[in-house]
Design an enzyme around this catalytic site. Sequence first.
Site, short mmCIF file in Angstrom:
data_model
loop_
_atom_site.label_atom_id
_atom_site.label_comp_id
_atom_site.label_asym_id
_atom_site.label_seq_id
_atom_site.Cartn_x
_atom_site.Cartn_y
_atom_site.Cartn_z
N CYS A 45 -0.47 4.12 2.20
CA CYS A 45 -0.24 3.88 3.63
C CYS A 45 1.22 4.13 4.01
O CYS A 45 1.50 4.72 5.05
CB CYS A 45 -0.59 2.44 4.00
SG CYS A 45 -2.11 1.83 3.28
N ASP A 46 2.14 3.64 3.21
CA ASP A 46 3.54 3.57 3.62
C ASP A 46 4.52 4.41 2.82
O ASP A 46 5.70 4.51 3.17
CB ASP A 46 4.01 2.09 3.58
CG ASP A 46 3.18 1.21 4.50
OD1 ASP A 46 2.75 1.71 5.55
OD2 ASP A 46 2.95 0.04 4.16
N CYS A 105 0.83 -1.21 0.00
CA CYS A 105 0.00 0.00 0.00
C CYS A 105 0.86 1.26 0.00
O CYS A 105 1.41 1.64 1.03
CB CYS A 105 -0.94 0.00 1.21
SG CYS A 105 -1.98 1.47 1.28
#
Length: 319
Positions: free
Chosen positions: A144-145, A141
């Site tokens: 997300c990261d 992701c």
Amino acid sequence: MSTSKPRKVIIIGSGPAGHTAGIYASRANLSPLMFEGVHRGGIPGGQLMITNDVENYPGFPEKVTGPDLMKAFREQSLRQGCEIVREDVNKVDVSKRPFRVWADDNVEHAAETLIIATGAQAKWLNLESEHALKGRGVSACAVCDGAFFRNQDVMVIGGGDTAMEESMYLSGICKSVTLVHRRESFRASKTMQDRVLKNPKIRPVYDSGVEEVLDVGKGEVTGARLRNLKTKETTVVPVTGLFVAIGHTPNTDLFAGQLELHDNGYIKTKPGTAQTSVAGVFACGDVQDFVYRQAVTAAGTGCMAALEAERWLAAQSDH
């Protein structure tokens, strides 16, 4: 096999969507029963359980680990009165009401409404080195990261729209993006391909697969060994982050043939609602969302599902 007294609400799944539904349903005095799962479709708590640091969930300026965030979700569900059972659901029947659910306990559980929050799982390359470095530089992701790799060199694996979107997103944060695909051309839409190929920060590598993610010994990603599938040559590309973008599998096998699904297997909900094709059955979180796939959007749809279940029950009792 025994049959339990019908519940007002049964929730299947225990990620941010399931727990938010549990909190709202409990507060509406619906005494929900949640099956949080054991092995089926991932692990209890969902995809955040394999996420180290979460920096984009509102309310945590100092960041929070995925497991800690899900522990707090679970504790809040329990405190509000949600009954949580650690069992997998193995069969459901939504052909008539009350709906019926069978779990590992072999009891036939009945429910007036059903909230499905079974989530989705990222597809992985299934390499030992990839598994060992998940959360240590390997991710599924970018949204997300990606911020953890600001001004660093990263790699994206995949050739569809998801891989193009992840690459474009990362190109705005990272120093460079190497986009690796097994075939000689991408299968993404023409528009997405054009955008990626015009981006000077993204370098496509075709006809290649990842043989090994380096460096398990160091406990962090330092690069990836690629093999050209035509020439069989191997090269090592130094990167600090590796994003696998080969798609997700929604956990909808229990509902195939019973609920309307999209062609990609996700549950169809009526736009702007959590309503499925069966009245009284609601779906929330990543099991019905293949666009955003974020914890915060999953939680939002969990709230929607519980509020809609409560209103639906009230309307039924009026009749």
